[in-house]
Design an enzyme around this catalytic site. Structure first.
Site, PDB file in Angstrom:
ATOM      1  N   ASP A 128       0.872  -1.200  -0.091  1.00  0.00           N
ATOM      2  CA  ASP A 128      -0.087   0.070  -0.122  1.00  0.00           C
ATOM      3  C   ASP A 128       0.843   1.203  -0.027  1.00  0.00           C
ATOM      4  O   ASP A 128       2.029   0.982   0.406  1.00  0.00           O
ATOM      5  CB  ASP A 128      -0.790   0.002   1.256  1.00  0.00           C
ATOM      6  CG  ASP A 128      -1.624   1.103   1.557  1.00  0.00           C
ATOM      7  OD1 ASP A 128      -2.108   1.454   0.197  1.00  0.00           O
ATOM      8  OD2 ASP A 128      -1.961   1.726   2.779  1.00  0.00           O
ATOM      9  N   PHE A 150     -13.637  34.872  -9.866  1.00  0.00           N
ATOM     10  CA  PHE A 150     -13.913  36.061 -10.579  1.00  0.00           C
ATOM     11  C   PHE A 150     -13.508  37.279  -9.599  1.00  0.00           C
ATOM     12  O   PHE A 150     -14.262  37.330  -8.668  1.00  0.00           O
ATOM     13  CB  PHE A 150     -15.287  36.100 -11.256  1.00  0.00           C
ATOM     14  CG  PHE A 150     -15.390  34.763 -11.832  1.00  0.00           C
ATOM     15  CD1 PHE A 150     -14.991  34.588 -13.156  1.00  0.00           C
ATOM     16  CD2 PHE A 150     -16.280  34.001 -11.362  1.00  0.00           C
ATOM     17  CE1 PHE A 150     -15.337  33.267 -13.864  1.00  0.00           C
ATOM     18  CE2 PHE A 150     -16.545  32.655 -11.982  1.00  0.00           C
ATOM     19  CZ  PHE A 150     -15.999  32.446 -12.970  1.00  0.00           C
TER      20      PHE A 150
END
Lengths: 1083, 332
Positions: free
Chosen positions: A393, A507
């Site tokens: 793992d 924005f």
């Protein structure tokens, strides 16, 4: 409240085989619905135990007698009970009883533990909603359709459909660490129609029907099931939620993903069983030969019934076949010692006691955590020496699961914020500031993420910022984002404000689109920027940041496009992707960040050692490809020279799987001659495509092709793996045609299925809980301990047990073959050659302890050498010491020795007097002579094989010889009142009082040991193995006071293997600890 | 090594040599010189031993006379079990060309060798079946198949001192059994006289006389303590075997052993062997410290010694050539 159908909960899949209908809160079906079909669902009980109180004894006995050996001993015991044989049934009954009882107790205890764990899980309290009230009940009483309330930090008791949350926006956060190992927080959304139901009363009034598919194990399917909360996941950061149970008990995804713990058998045990069958055949044929010959011999009446021994009437009248069968059984019993029950007892003891050396090992003790290695099963000790594939793992095993912002590169300038490490915030930031690009860069980093801030520091977030004044916790689905934000926070003196969840466009007055991603996905979209200056460096996870300025009109169109995609009913995902594709182009590259997922101590060194030992290391992770690849570079699984082959969903989308596979295999096969290193990267989706059975079968077998590619790759990385897929890949390799021995190592609950599937499962006792450690065969505190575990312990255990097995068969061939030969000289009358005491004690006391101690203590090479020279591991690969050749050699050695004992003594006794006073010796003296020679030969043979003589070995070897002599003197020296016969009286003493007997004992021992010694010496000289060379070198070294050896005894000793000095260098270098991280960019 | 926490300390394994697998140990090193010298030493020992044994076996004199065929008419008579009470003797004259010189203190005469199947007769002495009780239920003493099949020929050796009168060569019937068998293991039932001790028992079916009449001359050699009986009860290991019958009593003419001359065996032929195609013979033999006249031990010792030497020479040759080559290699 009208009844609604929440069919979208689990929908999205067209190909349901079957679906289940659930009435929330067990309401009656709505009047307009189809006929009510009662569906039966299991309750929420989890059962992992194998036995119940009542069926334990029969079931366990049945399981145990399914083993060939046990069944065989049972048969022998019964035969001994039934027919009249020269050997006592106690001799085989007692050890069998012992073995069966011990095993039953062990298994019973283990099952009791499982019962306890199950009960704890089944009885933990759960909050139900019943008639608008909150009721506490035991978890096992939960049924499908119940409405459940879960509070923060509780785990979900079953698979739930998320109805509503205490959070205003109808979301909740969960961690699925115990399911797939991802410790990050994931956001789930309540079903739109019900998210307003905040109180128990509200919920109780709900009339709804859920249509969902039948349970299936795939965790990532149905994809995007944001309403489904899985059992085993933990609720985080949300006060409470309501949900309705859809899958319970053994049908939950967690239960389906876990495999039952099956009994693992080591390769040695398998060979042992094969040898057992061979010996069984030998035994049966011996008995058969003797029975047939007996009747051939008795076909002449003067032999069948000599005048001095006439048969009684009843004997004459017995059926011939019945008599023959009884004789056959009697011969079986007479020769049954060739498969000794004591071997199984010794093997069990060796494994059990031997496993303590792992737990005792000081070097495998981790001082930080105060944990030492654990041995959960001792059956697989020797398998540790046979490993060919290691599946590891990543998160928490190879890495510490601890992301750290290392450096960044803006416009080609590298910034290394040491501040991150030592808390000096000002210095690096001073010259970093005030440039537009930098401003943009950091703004991008600050904005492009999904981080949530939690002010409450009681809650265990994944990461706390260590030295900031505010105790705020960042929670994110991606740990490297946390690292980035923390890094940025320390470099830029900006406020950290609670960011809104945004995907990535932000924005401001001017409209910018920021984009952050892996270099592979960013670079194709970049039109400007110093692309060539950013290079992914080994070990660091690199993210590139780019931006684009948007004019308002553009922005409007983009927004419209996105909105259109978002509300699309069909192919939403694809449309969204297309929209993003459209927007994210012509970007300007700002820079790159490097985040390090810190490797565990000596992980790279360990992997390197394993690869030197001929073990292939595969990394299986649920993580993203980029992160995983970076780790692979860091731990030197991939090197810079490694050519990476990708087998990912993205590629398969472009080409068909068929083409990709063929192309890859062509590449691999073509270039494997050039000694090029290959690394393969595959993801879960691609894997499941490969694993899917072909309907037509014409496309050829993809699995074979895939295995072929893997076999030629030096390292393989599998990312985006579901737990069951990890197990699948282990299984795929396990069942490939070479049948390699696999080892899986992992720390999380998501690794459990892989740990259970592999031949050897190793759990890392990690932070993520102990599930892996509990389900593993062995548990270690750190990944680095794997090195000693395999290279030292595994190697030694294998050497020990293989010698144990071979030696046991050998010594019993020596023991029983003379008995067989003797039948030819006593008219096949089943006359025993040895006294009953000798028959019984041979395996129990005369020859048992030396081999047991050998199998515990032997070190054919020193531990230090084994650790220093991983290539020695190749010497024992592929069960080298238990191959047929070796087995046949040992068996023939046994037969040869038996012939020497028997015929040596035979010619000695035949036609001549053995004593100087003319007195004669009888058959018991003959048997005792053979037996004495045998005990000495067999023990000395072991002494010759022993390389490591501690005082214990001396004590046991010479002690058991002495014990034999003393026992024989006593046994023959006294008229034992409890014996019905005195046939051994003074036999041994008379034997020793005769000079020629001494001479023949010495001679026969020498002759029987000689061939083996000769073979050993010649093989060592002409064809020395690496181990033997090391032994010689070590001998030289110790004699020369540790000086570097020059010449070795043995041909070609200088030609192979790395030289000692080089090895030293490497040792020093890798001993330096963590591998130094690379630098992200060239200035 | 710092141990930070108490907890850690308690869990830390003991640092003992045994647990860390670091016990002081001697490592067996198979070095060239060691192995070679070992082989040479073994070879020398075996060769020397072999030569000594062969020489001593050569010094033994032995005469074997197979008398089954010679006493053919007796053998034929015994083939019929009904003739068991008819006596049959036969005389076998032979000439001893050399004196059977005694080198040690004793000279033995060994009697009979024959082929004999031990099948099932020596199964278990403790278990007498089927010879534990006679037909009418009286127990058999001594019981068992082995006792039943006792060897009951009488062999008398006579020496013709001069052409006419044969002298009976004096023989000892003592000392032919193990001391422990005679004085510890075998015991007569205690009673005033033997015949009353064995009252209530019957003789084994194949015996001519009951057990208490085995030796009419010496009462101490009767019953279970009869030497011939004890010798017989020590069952041989193989079907072809040899048992000690009598020892030479070295008195009168025979102080130096058996002088050369004319001898004859007078055999009362009782034991039937032709029924199972067996053969009987009588052996006269001297003994040395190493027992009887078998060359086996000496030959095997010699061969082993020779093989060991051969092996060690070839190993030495291989070793030296390898060494030379390696030296060359290093010099290059």
């Amino acid at each position: 409240w009208g009844s609604r159908t929440l069919s979208r909960a689990c929908a999205g899949e067209e190909n349901w085989v079957d679906s289940r209908t659930i009435y929330v809160g067990h309401r009656e079906p709505p009047p307009g619905a189809e006929a009510y079909i009662l569906q039966r669902h299991p309750d929420n009980r989890i059962v992992s135990s194998k036995y119940t109180f009542w069926n334990f004894i029969p079931k366990n006995l049945f399981e145990q007698f399914r083993r060939i050996a046990n069944f065989y001993f049972l048969i022998i015991f019964l035969v001994q009970l039934i027919i009249d044989t020269p050997t006592s049934p106690v001799t085989s009954g007692l050890p069998l009883f012992f073995v069966i009882t011990v095993t039953a107790i062990k298994q019973g205890y283990e099952d009791w533990l499982r019962h306890k764990a199950d009960n704890a899980m089944n009885q933990c309290p759960v909050h139900f909603i019943q008639h608008g009230k909150l009721v506490r009940k035991q978890s096992r009483r939960l049924r499908v359709g119940d409405i459940v309330m879960v509070k923060e930090d509780e785990t979900f008791p079953c698979d739930l459909i998320f109805l509503s949350s205490s959070r205003a926006d109808g979301t909740c956060h969960v961690t699925t660490a115990s399911l797939d190992g991802e410790s990050s927080h994931k956001t789930h959304y309540a079903v739109q129609d019900t998210k307003g139901f905040h109180t128990e009363e509200d919920i109780d009034g709900l009339h709804a029907t859920i249509e969902c598919e039948q349970p299936q194990p795939d965790l990532y399917k149905p994809l995007g099931s944001e309403n489904l909360l899985l059992r085993g996941a933990t609720l985080k950061n949300t006060e409470k939620i309501f949900g309705v149970a859809v899958y319970t008990g053994m049908e939950t995804k967690m239960a389906l993903n876990y495999q039952s713990k099956s009994q693992k058998r080591s390769a040695v045990e398998k060979s042992m069983n094969v040898f057992l069958i061979v010996y069984l055949c030998i035994l049966v044929s011996k008995a058969l030969i003797n029975t047939v010959l007996k009747y051939v011999w008795q076909s002449e009446p003067f032999r069948d019934e000599p005048w001095y021994n006439q048969k009684t009437e009843s004997e004459r009248q017995r059926n011939l076949f019945l008599r023959a069968f009884t004789d056959f059984l009697a011969f079986m019993v007479l020769f049954n010692y060739i498969i000794p029950v004591s071997m199984y007892v010794t093997v069990e003891m060796q494994k059990f006691l031997g496993s303590y050396f792992i737990t005792w090992d000081e070097e495998m003790f981790d001082e930080d955590s105060g944990e030492g290695p654990l041995v959960n099963t001792s059956d697989l000790n020797e398998e540790l020496g046979q490993v060919e594939y290691v599946f590891t793992d990543k998160t928490g095993t190879l890495t510490e699961n601890n992301m750290e912002f290392k450096e960044c590169c803006i416009e080609g300038h590298v910034y290394v914020p040491h501040a991150v490490c030592n808390g000096q915030t000002q210095a690096p930031c001073a010259h970093m500031c005030m440039r537009e690009r930098e401003e943009l860069f950091f703004r991008a980093l600050c904005l492009c993420h999904t981080i949530q801030v939690k002010d409450d520091d009681d809650v265990d977030g994944p990461r706390k910022s260590p030295d900031s004044g505010k105790s705020c916790v960042y929670i994110s689905s991606s740990p490297d984002e946390v690292a980035l934000v923390e890094g940025v926070q320390r470099c830029v003196s900006g406020r950290v404000c609670p960011f809104k969840h945004l995907r990535f466009p932000l924005f401001t007055g001017e409209i910018y689109l920021f984009c952050k991603g892996a270099d592979s996905s960013i670079f194709p979209r970049v039109i400007e920027g110093k692309v060539d200056q950013i290079r992914a460096r080994e070990g660091l996870r690199t993210l590139c940041v780019a931006y684009k300025r948007l004019v308002p009109e553009e922005y409007e169109s983009v927004c419209a496009l996105l909105q259109a995609a978002k509300v699309a009913l069909q192919d939403r995902e694809r449309k969204l992707a297309e929209a993003y594709e459209h927007i994210e182009k012509d970007l300007i590259l700002l820079g790159a960040t490097a985040v390090e997922d810190r490797l565990q101590e000596k992980a790279a060194d360990t992997i390197e050692a394993l690869q030197k030992a001929g073990i292939k290391v595969w990394v299986l992770t649920g993580d993203k490809m980029e992160t995983a690849a970076a780790t692979c570079y860091a731990c030197r699984l991939f090197r810079r020279s490694t050519q990476l082959l990708e087998l990912t969903t993205k590629r398969i989308e472009e080409q068909s799987l068929h083409d990709v596979l063929f192309e890859l295999s062509k590449t691999v096969l073509r270039l494997s001659a050039d000694m090029q290193d290959y690394g393969l990267i595959i993801d879960g989706a691609a894997l499941s495509l490969i694993m899917k059975p072909r309907e037509d079968g014409s496309c050829g077998n993809y699995r074979e092709l895939f295995l072929e590619i893997c076999r030629n790759c030096s390292a393989v990385l599998c990312c985006r793996m579901a737990p069951l897929q990890k197990a699948q890949i282990v299984k795929l390799i396990k069942l490939s045609k070479e049948h390699p021995i696999t080892l899986a190592i992992g720390d999380g609950a998501n690794d459990v299925s892989m740990i259970l599937e592999a031949h050897v499962g190793i759990g890392v006792i990690g932070k993520e809980g102990r599930q892996a450690a509990r389900n593993s065969d062995y548990a270690v505190p750190k990944f680095k301990h794997l090195k000693k575990m395999l290279l030292v312990h595994g190697h030694l255990y294998y050497i020990r047990i293989s010698e144990l097995v071979q030696y046991f068969f050998y010594k019993n061939v020596c023991f029983i073959f003379p008995q067989f030969l003797y039948q030819f000289f006593c008219g096949f009358s089943q006359q025993t050659l040895y006294d009953t005491a000798y028959l019984t004690l041979y395996n129990i006391s005369f020859t048992s302890l030396p081999i047991l101690l050998y199998s515990l203590m032997e070190q054919h090479v020193s531990i230090d050498t084994l650790r220093r020279d991983p290539s020695l591991y190749r010497d024992i690969a592929k069960n080298a010491l238990l191959r047929w050749r070796v087995f046949v050699y040992w068996t023939f050695l046994g037969v040869f020795d038996a012939l020497v004992f028997f015929f040596g003594a035979y010619f000695m006794f035949e036609n001549t007097t053995v004593t100087s006073n003319g007195q004669i010796f009888g058959n018991w003296t003959f048997g005792t002579l053979v037996f004495t020679v045998m005990v000495f030969t067999v023990t000395l043979k072991l002494a010759l094989d022993t390389h490591y003589w501690t005082w214990i070995n001396h004590f046991v070897i010479w002690g058991s010889l002495l014990f034999y002599v003393v026992f024989s003197l006593l046994w023959g020296g006294i008229i034992w009142p409890f014996l019905s016969y005195q046939r051994m009286y003074y036999v041994f003493i008379q034997l020793l009082s005769s000079g020629p007997a001494w001479l023949v004992i010495v001679l026969l021992i020498t002759v029987s040991l000689l061939p083996d010694v000769l073979k050993k010496v010649v093989c060592r000289q002409l064809w020395p193995s690496a181990t033997e060379r090391v032994q010689v070198r070590a001998g030289r070294g110790s004699r020369a006071g540790g000086a570097v050896p020059r010449a070795q005894w043995g041909r070609g000793a200088l030609s192979r293997g790395p030289s000692r000095s080089r090895r030293c260098d490497r040792w020093k270098e890798s001993g330096g600890g963590v591998v130094s991280p690379g630098i992200t960019a060239e200035a | 090594m710092k141990r930070t926490s108490e907890d850690g300390q308690s869990k830390l394994p003991d640092n003992t040599a045994l647990k860390q697998q670091q016990l002081p140990a001697y490592r067996l090193q198979l070095s060239a010189t060691g192995v070679l010298s070992c082989f040479f030493a073994t070879g020398v020992f075996c060769l020397g031993m072999g030569i000594i044994l062969i020489l001593s076996a050569k010094s033994i004199k032995e005469i074997e006379i197979k008398y089954t065929k010679i006493c053919g008419n007796c053998a034929k008579l015994r083939e019929d079990a009904t003739n068991f009470d008819k006596e049959c003797t036969c005389s076998i004259p032979f000439y001893l060309s050399e004196t059977m010189q005694v080198k040690g203190e004793r000279e033995e005469i060994q009697a009979y060798t024959f082929l004999f199947t031990v099948s099932s007769c020596i199964q278990d002495v403790g278990n007498c079946a089927p010879f534990s009780k006679s037909h009418d239920g009286t127990p058999i003493a001594p019981c068992g198949a082995i006792a039943n099949s006792i060897f009951n020929d009488t062999i008398i050796l006579s020496y013709k001192l001069n052409s006419s009168i044969p002298i009976k060569v004096p023989m000892l019937r003592s000392g032919i059994t193990w001391w422990t068998d005679k004085y510890v293991k075998f015991q007569n039932p205690s009673s005033i006289n033997l015949s009353s001790a064995f009252a209530g028992t019957t003789k084994p079916p194949c015996w001519a006389k009951p057990v208490y009449e085995l030796d009419g001359e010496d009462p101490g050699n009767n019953g279970f303590l009869n030497d011939d009986f004890i010798v017989w009860m020590r069952t041989a290991a193989f079907p072809t075997f040899k048992k000690l019958y009598r020892r030479l009593n070295r008195i009168q003419y025979f102080i130096e052993g058996l002088p050369a001359g004319n001898y004859s065996f007078n055999i009362t032929y009782n034991f039937p062997v032709t029924r199972f195609k067996g053969e009987k013979s009588v052996v006269l033999s001297t003994l040395t410290w190493s027992g009887g006249s078998s060359l086996f031990l000496g030959l095997v010792y010699t061969v082993t010694g020779a093989v060991t030497w051969l092996a060690s020479f070839s190993m030495m040759a291989v070793h030296l050539t390898l060494k030379d080559r390696k030296v060359l290699f290093i010099q290059q």
